[in-house]
Design a protein around this motif. Structure first.
Motif, PDB file in Angstrom:
ATOM      1  N   UNK A 134      83.085 -16.726 119.789  1.00 28.61           N
ATOM      2  CA  UNK A 134      84.230 -16.907 118.900  1.00 28.61           C
ATOM      3  C   UNK A 134      85.172 -15.724 119.086  1.00 28.61           C
ATOM      4  N   UNK A 135      86.447 -16.013 119.299  1.00 33.33           N
ATOM      5  CA  UNK A 135      87.441 -14.980 119.593  1.00 33.33           C
ATOM      6  C   UNK A 135      88.363 -14.782 118.396  1.00 33.33           C
ATOM      7  N   UNK A 136      88.623 -13.530 118.054  1.00 35.67           N
ATOM      8  CA  UNK A 136      89.551 -13.208 116.966  1.00 35.67           C
ATOM      9  C   UNK A 136      90.989 -13.251 117.476  1.00 35.67           C
ATOM     10  N   UNK A 137      91.806 -14.081 116.843  1.00 33.47           N
ATOM     11  CA  UNK A 137      93.208 -14.219 117.217  1.00 33.47           C
ATOM     12  C   UNK A 137      93.954 -14.708 115.983  1.00 33.47           C
ATOM     13  N   UNK A 138      95.074 -14.083 115.660  1.00 32.08           N
ATOM     14  CA  UNK A 138      95.779 -14.401 114.416  1.00 32.08           C
ATOM     15  C   UNK A 138      96.979 -15.315 114.593  1.00 32.08           C
ATOM     16  N   UNK A 139      97.071 -15.992 115.753  1.00 33.13           N
ATOM     17  CA  UNK A 139      98.188 -16.896 116.002  1.00 33.13           C
ATOM     18  C   UNK A 139      98.820 -16.613 117.345  1.00 33.13           C
ATOM     19  N   UNK A 140     100.126 -16.897 117.468  1.00 28.85           N
ATOM     20  CA  UNK A 140     100.863 -16.583 118.687  1.00 28.85           C
ATOM     21  C   UNK A 140     101.064 -15.086 118.823  1.00 28.85           C
ATOM     22  N   UNK A 159      96.074  -9.550 126.592  1.00 26.61           N
ATOM     23  CA  UNK A 159      94.721  -9.326 127.106  1.00 26.61           C
ATOM     24  C   UNK A 159      93.713 -10.254 126.432  1.00 26.61           C
ATOM     25  N   UNK A 160      93.879 -10.478 125.134  1.00 30.00           N
ATOM     26  CA  UNK A 160      92.964 -11.362 124.415  1.00 30.00           C
ATOM     27  C   UNK A 160      93.071 -12.786 124.947  1.00 30.00           C
ATOM     28  N   UNK A 161      94.295 -13.239 125.191  1.00 26.96           N
ATOM     29  CA  UNK A 161      94.510 -14.598 125.685  1.00 26.96           C
ATOM     30  C   UNK A 161      93.966 -14.770 127.098  1.00 26.96           C
ATOM     31  N   UNK A 162      94.053 -13.717 127.887  1.00 32.47           N
ATOM     32  CA  UNK A 162      93.504 -13.780 129.248  1.00 32.47           C
ATOM     33  C   UNK A 162      92.002 -14.077 129.194  1.00 32.47           C
ATOM     34  N   UNK A 163      91.308 -13.395 128.287  1.00 34.67           N
ATOM     35  CA  UNK A 163      89.879 -13.660 128.131  1.00 34.67           C
ATOM     36  C   UNK A 163      89.622 -15.020 127.520  1.00 34.67           C
ATOM     37  N   UNK A 164      90.426 -15.378 126.528  1.00 36.92           N
ATOM     38  CA  UNK A 164      90.262 -16.658 125.848  1.00 36.92           C
ATOM     39  C   UNK A 164      90.421 -17.820 126.820  1.00 36.92           C
TER      40      UNK A 164
END
Length: 403
Positions: A134-140, A159-164
């Motif tokens: 589960x990845x922490x992301x608060x939106x766009x 960087x988070x989106x690259x991993x996601x």
């Protein structure tokens, strides 16, 4: 055993373990409950859990599962940022956990991560052990980078989106558990939800910011007539509930609907389930929910550790034992409320006040009432229409002739 609300339940046990394999993080998120809260005890703990401690935790989980004949146990690899512990320690811990559990017990391993260090090499280790991510992301980008930043102020979205996006690859898709999103009133609720849906999550967890009566959540006014968080969640619920296409599972909404129709909750933020979760720190110390760190120094501590104590010892710790009857632990206001079986008083940490402890309604009480009543009205109306339609069809159906 029978709690004070008269509903019999099984003897208490631990089925969920938050395993802090690394206590530091590569981000400095402004809304982080761990590093930005009043309890700073993380500073005195080792950065990384040792293999010896991981093995001892596995033994303790195994003996608890055997004693209580548990059909399943969930272990959440957590931090800090758990991927900082490295693939080798994750591999070792997962192997030890599977070896320690009795054959009858299904082991579910999950990880909560900011996603920055997810790459193919790490994902293959996670895949070998069937570890859900589960990845922490608060939106766009704008919504996420409002708070989720590096220590130097740079945003973490790219960087988070690259991993996601690696989780969306067919090779790793089965590991994708969903997205965790902290509600921010400064972000548009529909835009946040639709931005998260762009990453095709199987589930979304909407989390209220950790706050209480002493340290109020951002934007939560003292005026009970105002419901900014309730309004935010209602907007997302309507978009989600009325959609004509398949939508991700939203744990808060699923649990709320389940409770309204008499079933159980999948989140400790709603309902009257006794807590079945414990945290194990990098040094092997047993702690209650991490959320309690936002209330007062040492509030999550039990004084117990995996070397000298079992999970049953944790259940007998005074602070933990006091919560095994969730109804009795509520304030008089909550116990007399018509919504208590659904709301459950809200998250335990949200009830705290420095002057009166936890014997209070949630600081989000008005928002929870707003959300619950709205969902109840929407779902209730649909159920009424469904029943009316079914009854109407039955009345129009031909009556079979007697034989």
């Amino acid at each position: 055993m029978t709690p004070s609300n008269g509903v019999a339940r099984a003897a208490p046990h631990i089925r969920q373990v938050v395993l802090k394999i690394h206590s530091r993080c590569n981000l400095r998120c402004r809304h982080c409950y761990l590093y930005e809260s009043v309890d700073q005890s993380w500073r005195d703990r080792p950065s990384v859990m040792t293999r010896a401690t991981a093995a001892r935790v596995a033994e303790r989980i195994g003996e608890h599962a055997e004693r209580h004949r548990l059909p399943w146990v969930r272990v959440v690899l957590h931090g800090g940022e758990p991927l900082l512990a490295g693939a080798e320690l994750i591999d070792y811990a997962a192997t030890a956990l599977r070896a320690a559990l009795p054959a009858r017990t299904d082991l579910q391993i999950r990880m909560q991560t900011n996603g920055i260090l997810l790459d193919d090499a790490v994902l293959r280790v996670l895949g070998r052990h069937r570890i859900g991510v589960a990845v922490s992301l608060d939106g766009g980008q704008a919504a996420n980078d409002r708070h989720r930043r590096y220590a130097d102020g740079r945003g973490s979205f790219d960087r988070a989106v690259r991993g996601l996006r690696r989780l969306l690859d067919p090779e790793f898709r089965r590991l994708y558990a969903g997205i965790l999103c902290t509600v921010d009133l400064g972000n548009d609720p529909i835009q946040v939800y639709e931005d998260l849906c762009e990453f095709e999550p199987p589930a979304i967890d909407l989390l209220l910011p950790l706050g209480n009566w002493t340290t109020r959540p951002p934007g939560r006014p003292a005026e009970p007539a105002e419901t900014p968080y309730g309004d935010w969640l209602v907007a997302v619920f309507d978009r989600w509930y009325r959609s004509s296409r398949p939508e991700p599972r939203v744990r808060l909404f699923h649990s709320l609907i389940a409770l309204l129709v008499g079933r159980g909750s999948a989140t400790e933020a709603l309902g009257l389930n006794p807590p079945d979760i414990v945290t194990v720190e990098t040094d092997g110390g047993f702690e209650q929910s991490d959320a309690l760190r936002t209330t007062a120094e040492g509030m999550s501590a039990t004084g117990l550790d995996v070397d000298r104590h079992s999970f049953d010892d944790v259940l007998n710790a005074p602070a933990v034992r006091a919560r095994q009857d969730p109804f009795a632990a509520l304030s008089p206001t909550c116990r007399s409320c018509s919504l208590v079986r659904v709301c459950g008083g809200g998250l335990h940490a949200h009830r705290y006040d420095a002057a009166s402890g936890f014997a209070n309604p949630s600081v989000y009480c008005p928002d929870l009432v707003r959300l619950i009543r709205h969902v109840d009205a929407q779902v209730g109306a649909d159920l009424h229409r469904l029943v009316k339609t079914r009854l109407g069809e039955s009345e129009r159906a031909p009556v079979p002739a007697d034989r």
